[in-house]
Design a protein around this motif. Structure first.
Motif, PDB file in Angstrom:
ATOM      1  N   GLY A 213       0.806  -1.215   0.000  1.00  0.00           N
ATOM      2  CA  GLY A 213       0.000   0.000   0.000  1.00  0.00           C
ATOM      3  C   GLY A 213       0.844   1.271   0.000  1.00  0.00           C
ATOM      4  O   GLY A 213       0.340   2.347  -0.276  1.00  0.00           O
ATOM      5  N   ASP A 214       2.127   1.129   0.337  1.00  0.00           N
ATOM      6  CA  ASP A 214       3.018   2.292   0.254  1.00  0.00           C
ATOM      7  C   ASP A 214       3.336   2.634  -1.192  1.00  0.00           C
ATOM      8  O   ASP A 214       3.850   3.706  -1.481  1.00  0.00           O
ATOM      9  CB  ASP A 214       4.331   2.020   1.002  1.00  0.00           C
ATOM     10  CG  ASP A 214       4.093   1.840   2.491  1.00  0.00           C
ATOM     11  OD1 ASP A 214       3.215   2.537   3.024  1.00  0.00           O
ATOM     12  OD2 ASP A 214       4.773   1.003   3.104  1.00  0.00           O
ATOM     13  N   ASP A 250      -6.558  -2.671   2.726  1.00  0.00           N
ATOM     14  CA  ASP A 250      -7.470  -2.422   1.607  1.00  0.00           C
ATOM     15  C   ASP A 250      -7.428  -3.535   0.567  1.00  0.00           C
ATOM     16  O   ASP A 250      -8.243  -3.559  -0.350  1.00  0.00           O
ATOM     17  CB  ASP A 250      -7.149  -1.074   0.940  1.00  0.00           C
ATOM     18  CG  ASP A 250      -5.772  -1.050   0.288  1.00  0.00           C
ATOM     19  OD1 ASP A 250      -4.949  -1.943   0.588  1.00  0.00           O
ATOM     20  OD2 ASP A 250      -5.507  -0.138  -0.512  1.00  0.00           O
ATOM     21  N   ARG A 251      -6.492  -4.451   0.674  1.00  0.00           N
ATOM     22  CA  ARG A 251      -6.411  -5.553  -0.287  1.00  0.00           C
ATOM     23  C   ARG A 251      -6.526  -6.921   0.392  1.00  0.00           C
ATOM     24  O   ARG A 251      -6.387  -7.956  -0.249  1.00  0.00           O
ATOM     25  CB  ARG A 251      -5.136  -5.457  -1.129  1.00  0.00           C
ATOM     26  CG  ARG A 251      -3.826  -5.543  -0.364  1.00  0.00           C
ATOM     27  CD  ARG A 251      -2.741  -4.740  -0.996  1.00  0.00           C
ATOM     28  NE  ARG A 251      -3.076  -3.326  -0.864  1.00  0.00           N
ATOM     29  CZ  ARG A 251      -2.415  -2.334  -1.489  1.00  0.00           C
ATOM     30  NH1 ARG A 251      -1.388  -2.604  -2.235  1.00  0.00           N
ATOM     31  NH2 ARG A 251      -2.795  -1.087  -1.334  1.00  0.00           N
ATOM     32  N   LYS A 268       1.538  -1.880  10.301  1.00  0.00           N
ATOM     33  CA  LYS A 268       0.745  -0.718   9.881  1.00  0.00           C
ATOM     34  C   LYS A 268      -0.738  -1.067   9.834  1.00  0.00           C
ATOM     35  O   LYS A 268      -1.576  -0.192   9.636  1.00  0.00           O
ATOM     36  CB  LYS A 268       1.196  -0.242   8.502  1.00  0.00           C
ATOM     37  CG  LYS A 268       2.478   0.580   8.550  1.00  0.00           C
ATOM     38  CD  LYS A 268       2.787   1.190   7.216  1.00  0.00           C
ATOM     39  CE  LYS A 268       4.061   2.009   7.307  1.00  0.00           C
ATOM     40  NZ  LYS A 268       4.545   2.417   5.996  1.00  0.00           N
ATOM     41  N   ASN A 290       8.745  -4.034  13.966  1.00  0.00           N
ATOM     42  CA  ASN A 290      10.209  -4.177  13.952  1.00  0.00           C
ATOM     43  C   ASN A 290      10.962  -2.954  14.456  1.00  0.00           C
ATOM     44  O   ASN A 290      11.672  -3.037  15.446  1.00  0.00           O
ATOM     45  CB  ASN A 290      10.696  -4.500  12.530  1.00  0.00           C
ATOM     46  CG  ASN A 290      10.595  -5.978  12.222  1.00  0.00           C
ATOM     47  OD1 ASN A 290      10.475  -6.789  13.130  1.00  0.00           O
ATOM     48  ND2 ASN A 290      10.641  -6.320  10.962  1.00  0.00           N
ATOM     49  N   PRO A 291      10.843  -1.797  13.749  1.00  0.00           N
ATOM     50  CA  PRO A 291      11.753  -0.702  14.098  1.00  0.00           C
ATOM     51  C   PRO A 291      11.496  -0.092  15.462  1.00  0.00           C
ATOM     52  O   PRO A 291      12.428   0.249  16.174  1.00  0.00           O
ATOM     53  CB  PRO A 291      11.516   0.321  12.981  1.00  0.00           C
ATOM     54  CG  PRO A 291      10.191  -0.012  12.410  1.00  0.00           C
ATOM     55  CD  PRO A 291      10.019  -1.476  12.584  1.00  0.00           C
ATOM     56  N   GLU A 292      10.220   0.054  15.818  1.00  0.00           N
ATOM     57  CA  GLU A 292       9.937   0.748  17.070  1.00  0.00           C
ATOM     58  C   GLU A 292       9.899  -0.193  18.266  1.00  0.00           C
ATOM     59  O   GLU A 292      10.217   0.213  19.380  1.00  0.00           O
ATOM     60  CB  GLU A 292       8.624   1.519  16.962  1.00  0.00           C
ATOM     61  CG  GLU A 292       8.798   2.771  16.122  1.00  0.00           C
ATOM     62  CD  GLU A 292       7.500   3.493  15.852  1.00  0.00           C
ATOM     63  OE1 GLU A 292       6.534   3.286  16.613  1.00  0.00           O
ATOM     64  OE2 GLU A 292       7.449   4.247  14.870  1.00  0.00           O
ATOM     65  N   GLU A 320       6.853  -8.590  12.052  1.00  0.00           N
ATOM     66  CA  GLU A 320       6.077  -8.191  10.882  1.00  0.00           C
ATOM     67  C   GLU A 320       6.812  -8.439   9.561  1.00  0.00           C
ATOM     68  O   GLU A 320       6.197  -8.500   8.504  1.00  0.00           O
ATOM     69  CB  GLU A 320       5.739  -6.707  10.975  1.00  0.00           C
ATOM     70  CG  GLU A 320       6.971  -5.812  11.023  1.00  0.00           C
ATOM     71  CD  GLU A 320       6.649  -4.330  11.162  1.00  0.00           C
ATOM     72  OE1 GLU A 320       5.537  -3.927  10.842  1.00  0.00           O
ATOM     73  OE2 GLU A 320       7.544  -3.579  11.604  1.00  0.00           O
TER      74      GLU A 320
ATOM     75  N   PHE B  94      -1.605   6.558  -5.994  1.00  0.00           N
ATOM     76  CA  PHE B  94      -0.461   5.848  -5.418  1.00  0.00           C
ATOM     77  C   PHE B  94       0.812   6.192  -6.213  1.00  0.00           C
ATOM     78  O   PHE B  94       0.790   7.065  -7.082  1.00  0.00           O
ATOM     79  CB  PHE B  94      -0.752   4.348  -5.371  1.00  0.00           C
ATOM     80  CG  PHE B  94      -1.800   4.006  -4.342  1.00  0.00           C
ATOM     81  CD1 PHE B  94      -1.443   3.569  -3.081  1.00  0.00           C
ATOM     82  CD2 PHE B  94      -3.157   4.165  -4.608  1.00  0.00           C
ATOM     83  CE1 PHE B  94      -2.389   3.291  -2.106  1.00  0.00           C
ATOM     84  CE2 PHE B  94      -4.125   3.886  -3.650  1.00  0.00           C
ATOM     85  CZ  PHE B  94      -3.743   3.446  -2.401  1.00  0.00           C
ATOM     86  N   VAL B  95       1.874   5.486  -5.905  1.00  0.00           N
ATOM     87  CA  VAL B  95       3.174   5.871  -6.464  1.00  0.00           C
ATOM     88  C   VAL B  95       3.220   5.858  -8.002  1.00  0.00           C
ATOM     89  O   VAL B  95       3.800   6.771  -8.595  1.00  0.00           O
ATOM     90  CB  VAL B  95       4.309   5.020  -5.847  1.00  0.00           C
ATOM     91  CG1 VAL B  95       5.624   5.226  -6.583  1.00  0.00           C
ATOM     92  CG2 VAL B  95       4.489   5.409  -4.382  1.00  0.00           C
ATOM     93  N   THR B 186      12.432  -1.409   6.906  1.00  0.00           N
ATOM     94  CA  THR B 186      12.543  -1.404   8.371  1.00  0.00           C
ATOM     95  C   THR B 186      13.925  -1.904   8.778  1.00  0.00           C
ATOM     96  O   THR B 186      14.406  -1.601   9.857  1.00  0.00           O
ATOM     97  CB  THR B 186      11.474  -2.304   9.023  1.00  0.00           C
ATOM     98  OG1 THR B 186      11.635  -3.629   8.537  1.00  0.00           O
ATOM     99  CG2 THR B 186      10.083  -1.811   8.724  1.00  0.00           C
ATOM    100  N   MET B 189      16.320   1.338   8.254  1.00  0.00           N
ATOM    101  CA  MET B 189      16.033   2.629   8.886  1.00  0.00           C
ATOM    102  C   MET B 189      16.873   2.897  10.134  1.00  0.00           C
ATOM    103  O   MET B 189      17.194   4.061  10.404  1.00  0.00           O
ATOM    104  CB  MET B 189      14.531   2.838   9.122  1.00  0.00           C
ATOM    105  CG  MET B 189      13.860   1.828   9.990  1.00  0.00           C
ATOM    106  SD  MET B 189      12.075   2.000   9.876  1.00  0.00           S
ATOM    107  CE  MET B 189      11.786   3.180  11.186  1.00  0.00           C
ATOM    108  N   ALA B 215       8.900   5.283   3.957  1.00  0.00           N
ATOM    109  CA  ALA B 215       7.633   4.613   4.289  1.00  0.00           C
ATOM    110  C   ALA B 215       7.533   4.108   5.732  1.00  0.00           C
ATOM    111  O   ALA B 215       6.519   4.340   6.381  1.00  0.00           O
ATOM    112  CB  ALA B 215       7.382   3.482   3.302  1.00  0.00           C
ATOM    113  N   PHE B 221      10.022   7.555  15.781  1.00  0.00           N
ATOM    114  CA  PHE B 221      11.323   6.994  15.436  1.00  0.00           C
ATOM    115  C   PHE B 221      12.315   8.118  15.144  1.00  0.00           C
ATOM    116  O   PHE B 221      13.471   8.073  15.578  1.00  0.00           O
ATOM    117  CB  PHE B 221      11.189   6.056  14.226  1.00  0.00           C
ATOM    118  CG  PHE B 221      12.408   5.214  13.990  1.00  0.00           C
ATOM    119  CD1 PHE B 221      12.665   4.099  14.770  1.00  0.00           C
ATOM    120  CD2 PHE B 221      13.312   5.547  12.995  1.00  0.00           C
ATOM    121  CE1 PHE B 221      13.799   3.332  14.564  1.00  0.00           C
ATOM    122  CE2 PHE B 221      14.447   4.777  12.776  1.00  0.00           C
ATOM    123  CZ  PHE B 221      14.695   3.666  13.550  1.00  0.00           C
TER     124      PHE B 221
END
Lengths: 350, 247
Positions: A213-214, A250-251, A268, A290-292, A320, B94-95, B186, B189, B215, B221
């Motif tokens: 979705g990004d 959404d998918r 997300k 993961n990151p946070e 994730e 979108f992109v 991720t 980052m 993204a 963060f």
């Protein structure tokens, strides 16, 4: 909904396979269908990157730590998403121990549909053989104790690698018909590698296909990939786990219609909304941030997210996505620990 | 106060009616497009539709008609990109669609940029932009660069897979006011935080403002890593850069 009692005690492999079929389990399995490789684990078994991506014995040693050191119910020898692209001829950057190998997408190998060639010796390429040999080693070492999950990249992700992300996405807008032709040709690589991993002994396969979705809309997923993912279910006879990063709720309805066994989803999307979107049509795997959380926070924070997943009825709990290489082991071992603790207090259906 | 009907271009009117939801943005865009001449509205409309050949032709025509390059950039290209940014932020496009619009903007900027750089207009600030070490994704970064350049910033593009040393060398060489870092994964980052630590060790952290995006990156963060600013998308990147430049 997982039934946690009165099911007899299961091996890790039985537990994962049952969850993939959405059948009763003795407890929720802990799985990462992408990668749990970390620098700490590399040091522990002397299997550093990039060596562990290119040498079967090192690959198997590092993959095994998921089960032996972290207490997960699955092992995944394919840590990154580049083995096929290397075999297809993409320019690679193998990097060092603390960085992921990547494809140089700014130097694409294909520009048009007629450029697409799956080499006749695709399955003999060293970076493919490495994975197949690692799977055999893992099967030999662990027998039927742990679920061995392989990985075969979907054609949308291969498109990013071989055409470059920007040209591939622009092509999808400028010429959707040609894009479909490209996907049709590239899917051969997905199927071939998947079948070879089944021969080598995997129990299930992750299919990363980053229509996230990004980048693209849910309608894009439906138009370009939904039917193709259904074809994979027929063509590759083990449970398939679709992995798409980012916002995907959404998918999810479309994904749930493909017949895939599971969907590995990103933080997300909340566990609750994701479960609501797919119902009982497909298992969900995820979605510890993961990151946070895993990278930056403490075991208590990890535990909170595990519980949130369990209480939402997520069939398999885990990170994730592939975790950052500097993630601390103490946060990873907290996932199975929290799952066991939760089941000790909620020993019946949830 | 301008009305929607004051805008000559029907497509622009429809875009504002159909896609803009926030009252302040509706008002701002009605005021903007009602003020600009129809030829600029036509350029904006073609850009929003991603028609690079039309933008190319209309930009050449506008210059031939004696319209200033700065006006074409501000009232045509950037005005159109503003609506594109809002539609992207709201997940209405979108992109792939944004890339087509960016391609159209580039078609116009190919004529505008040389004229502006010859005219000696002072940039708002100099910005170094790079995707962090280990990350080869650059779509987001490239969109940010295009928007920054279009908004009056001078940008030095360090490309992808930028090591801490490359950032530091470029800071010393170019002496920018702002460093922008992006990561799509991720897994990569955390390298933003490592780069900021390297800036401290190299004694250049206080020389620059650091903004981050990508993204998976969030405000939390960015704060944890010690960045000065975070932008969710290319539109926000420009706002953050303006804020940091005036800080």
């Amino acid at each position: 909904m997982n039934q946690t009692s009165p099911v007899k005690a299961m091996t890790s492999r039985e537990r994962v396979l049952a969850a993939l079929r959405r059948e009763p389990v003795d407890r929720t399995p802990v799985v990462n269908p992408t990668s749990v490789a970390t620098v700490e684990l590399m040091d522990l078994v002397d299997a550093p990157f990039p060596h562990a991506n290119r040498d079967a014995a090192a690959m198997a040693r590092l993959a095994a730590t998921s089960y032996t050191e972290l207490g997960f119910d699955s092992v995944m020898p394919v840590f990154s998403i580049i083995q096929e692209s290397s075999a297809l001829g993409c320019k690679m950057q193998w990097e060092q121990k603390d960085n992921w190998p990547t494809v140089r997408m700014s130097e694409p190998i294909w520009q048009d549909v007629d450029d697409i060639r799956i080499p006749n010796d695709y399955l003999s390429h060293p970076d493919i053989v490495c994975v197949l040999d690692a799977i055999r080693l893992l099967r030999k070492e662990f027998g039927n104790d742990v679920a061995i999950i392989g990985k075969t990249m979907g054609p949308w992700s291969l498109g990013y690698h071989c055409f470059g992300v920007e040209p591939f996405l622009l092509m999808s807008l400028d010429d959707p018909g040609k894009t479909m032709q490209c996907l049709e040709r590239m899917k051969e690589a997905t199927v071939q590698f998947g079948l070879a991993q089944i021969d080598a002994g995997v129990d299930a396969l992750t299919v990363p296909d980053h229509a996230t979705g990004d980048l693209v809309s849910g309608e894009y997923y439906k138009r370009f990939l939904m039917d193709m993912h259904s074809e994979f279910v027929d063509a590759i006879p083990v449970p398939l786990i679709l992995h798409i990063c980012g916002r995907t709720v959404d998918r999810m309805d479309y994904i749930a219609q493909t017949g895939m066994a599971a969907f590995h989803f990103d933080s997300k999307n909340t566990p609750c909304e994701s479960k609501e979107a797919v119902g009982d049509r497909i298992s969900l795997v995820g979605n510890i941030n993961n990151p946070e959380t895993l990278f930056s926070k403490d075991p208590a924070d990890v535990r909170r997210e595990v519980i949130q997943n369990l209480e939402s009825g997520i069939q398999m709990v885990g990170p994730e996505c592939a975790i950052p290489l500097q993630t601390r082991i103490e946060n990873l071992v907290e996932i199975p620990k929290a799952v066991r603790h939760w089941h000790d207090h909620h020993g019946h259906s949830h | 106060m301008a009305e929607l009907s004051d805008i000559a271009n029907e497509f622009i009117r429809q875009e504002i009616e159909e896609y803009l939801e926030r009252p302040t943005e509706i008002e701002r865009n009605i005021e903007l497009f009602a003020r600009v001449r129809p030829a600029m509205q036509d350029i904006a409309a073609a850009l929003i539709e991603g028609e690079d050949d039309v933008v190319d032709r209309l930009t050449q025509q506008a210059l031939a008609d004696g319209i200033e390059a700065l006006e074409i950039m501000d009232d045509g290209l950037i005005a159109g990109m503003g609506i594109v940014g809002i539609k992207f932020r709201e997940a209405m496009i979108f992109v792939p669609e944004v890339l087509a619009c960016a391609r159209a903007m580039k078609a116009g900027m190919n004529y505008i940029e040389p004229i502006l750089s010859d005219s000696g207009v002072e940039p708002i600030a100099k910005v170094l932009m790079g995707t962090v070490k280990g990350d080869l994704h650059d779509i987001g970064k490239n969109l940010c660069i295009m928007m920054l350049r279009g908004s009056g910033f001078e940008v030095v593009d360090l490309g992808v897979d930028t090591s801490d040393d490359d950032f530091i060398d470029a800071i010393e060489e170019h002496q920018p006011g702002i460093v922008g870092m992006s990561a799509l994964l991720t897994t990569t980052m955390p390298n933003m935080g490592k780069a900021i630590e390297a800036f401290i060790d190299a004694d250049v952290r206080d020389d620059v403002m650091v903004m981050v995006g990508g993204a998976p990156v969030t405000q939390d963060f960015a704060d944890d890593m010690g960045a000065d600013g975070y932008g969710k998308d290319a539109l926000a990147c420009v706002e953050v850069a303006k804020k940091l430049a005036s800080a």
